[in-house]
Write a protein that holds these residues in place. Structure first.
Motif, short mmCIF file in Angstrom:
data_model
loop_
_atom_site.label_atom_id
_atom_site.label_comp_id
_atom_site.label_asym_id
_atom_site.label_seq_id
_atom_site.Cartn_x
_atom_site.Cartn_y
_atom_site.Cartn_z
N MET A 1 14.14 -29.85 82.16
CA MET A 1 15.23 -29.03 81.53
C MET A 1 14.68 -27.38 80.53
SD MET A 1 18.29 -27.58 81.13
CE MET A 1 19.49 -27.77 80.75
N GLU A 2 13.93 -28.23 80.30
CA GLU A 2 12.53 -27.15 79.08
C GLU A 2 11.86 -25.88 80.71
OE1 GLU A 2 9.03 -27.12 75.86
OE2 GLU A 2 10.78 -29.13 75.78
N GLN A 3 11.83 -27.10 81.63
CA GLN A 3 10.96 -26.02 82.64
C GLN A 3 11.68 -24.79 83.07
OE1 GLN A 3 9.25 -28.48 85.13
NE2 GLN A 3 6.98 -29.05 84.32
N LEU A 4 12.85 -25.04 83.20
CA LEU A 4 13.57 -24.31 83.82
C LEU A 4 13.45 -23.00 82.40
CD1 LEU A 4 15.75 -23.62 86.21
CD2 LEU A 4 17.13 -24.24 84.81
N ASN A 5 14.21 -23.02 81.31
CA ASN A 5 13.97 -22.32 80.36
C ASN A 5 12.87 -20.91 80.61
OD1 ASN A 5 17.06 -22.76 80.10
ND2 ASN A 5 16.22 -24.30 78.12
N TRP A 6 11.66 -22.23 80.65
CA TRP A 6 10.69 -21.18 80.90
C TRP A 6 10.24 -20.25 81.75
CZ3 TRP A 6 7.48 -19.56 78.47
CH2 TRP A 6 5.44 -19.15 78.12
N GLY A 7 10.65 -20.96 82.70
CA GLY A 7 11.05 -19.61 84.00
C GLY A 7 11.79 -18.39 84.00
N TYR A 8 12.69 -18.93 83.21
CA TYR A 8 13.90 -17.81 82.79
C TYR A 8 12.69 -17.06 81.72
CZ TYR A 8 17.76 -19.58 85.32
OH TYR A 8 18.63 -20.13 85.95
N LEU A 9 12.15 -16.75 81.02
CA LEU A 9 11.86 -16.75 80.09
C LEU A 9 10.29 -15.75 79.94
CD1 LEU A 9 11.18 -15.60 76.77
CD2 LEU A 9 9.95 -17.86 76.81
N GLN A 10 9.99 -16.09 81.24
CA GLN A 10 8.87 -15.79 82.01
C GLN A 10 9.37 -14.92 83.11
OE1 GLN A 10 6.91 -19.08 84.08
NE2 GLN A 10 5.35 -18.52 82.81
N LEU A 11 10.52 -14.82 83.55
CA LEU A 11 11.13 -13.58 84.13
C LEU A 11 12.17 -12.07 83.73
CD1 LEU A 11 11.83 -12.84 87.41
CD2 LEU A 11 14.06 -14.46 87.27
N GLY A 12 11.89 -13.02 81.98
CA GLY A 12 13.06 -11.93 81.74
C GLY A 12 11.63 -11.03 81.24
N LEU A 13 10.74 -11.48 80.49
CA LEU A 13 9.18 -10.86 80.57
C LEU A 13 9.06 -10.10 81.51
CD1 LEU A 13 7.63 -13.14 78.48
CD2 LEU A 13 8.87 -11.67 77.48
N PHE A 14 8.68 -10.20 82.76
CA PHE A 14 8.46 -9.84 83.09
C PHE A 14 9.33 -8.22 83.98
CE2 PHE A 14 8.02 -8.56 88.23
CZ PHE A 14 6.78 -8.21 88.51
N ALA A 15 10.82 -8.85 83.75
CA ALA A 15 11.43 -7.77 84.07
C ALA A 15 11.44 -6.60 83.21
CB ALA A 15 13.48 -8.26 83.96
N LEU A 16 11.54 -6.79 81.33
CA LEU A 16 11.17 -6.34 80.57
C LEU A 16 9.82 -5.57 80.95
CD1 LEU A 16 12.20 -7.98 77.76
CD2 LEU A 16 13.67 -6.01 78.21
N ALA A 17 9.06 -5.61 80.36
CA ALA A 17 7.34 -4.87 81.75
C ALA A 17 7.99 -3.91 82.60
CB ALA A 17 6.78 -6.13 81.95
N PHE A 18 8.48 -4.44 83.48
CA PHE A 18 8.74 -3.39 84.81
C PHE A 18 9.52 -2.11 84.43
CE2 PHE A 18 10.88 -2.55 89.28
CZ PHE A 18 9.64 -2.49 89.58
N GLY A 19 10.78 -2.81 84.05
CA GLY A 19 11.61 -1.88 83.83
C GLY A 19 10.96 -0.74 82.19
N GLY A 20 10.36 -1.52 81.78
CA GLY A 20 9.64 -0.26 80.58
C GLY A 20 8.70 0.84 81.02
N LEU A 21 7.74 -0.16 82.67
CA LEU A 21 6.77 0.69 83.20
C LEU A 21 8.02 1.48 84.23
CD1 LEU A 21 4.28 -1.78 84.86
CD2 LEU A 21 3.94 0.09 83.10
N GLN A 22 8.65 1.38 84.78
CA GLN A 22 10.07 3.06 85.08
C GLN A 22 10.16 3.84 84.12
OE1 GLN A 22 10.90 2.14 88.50
NE2 GLN A 22 8.84 1.27 88.96
#
Length: 56
Positions: A1-22
């Motif tokens: 379960m903790e690995q699943l949350n870590w994946g969502y956290l990484q995806l969220g950080l990536f989305a924030l970085a991508f959105g900021g660059l856009q």
């Protein structure tokens, strides 16, 4: 379960970085650039005199 949350956290950080660059990229393309203005007669004459003085 903790690995699943870590994946969502990484995806969220990536989305924030991508959105900021856009947002940065769109803002930089829409930002008004200073357009060059024509030289006045006095400024043109001074620039020519500077060029001629360099060649003497």
């Amino acid at each position: 379960m903790e690995q699943l949350n870590w994946g969502y956290l990484q995806l969220g950080l990536f989305a924030l970085a991508f959105g900021g660059l856009q947002i940065w990229w769109i803002g930089s393309t829409l930002r008004r650039q200073r357009l060059p203005r024509p030289l006045s007669e006095r400024e043109f004459r001074r620039s020519l005199e500077r060029i001629w003085k360099k060649h003497d």
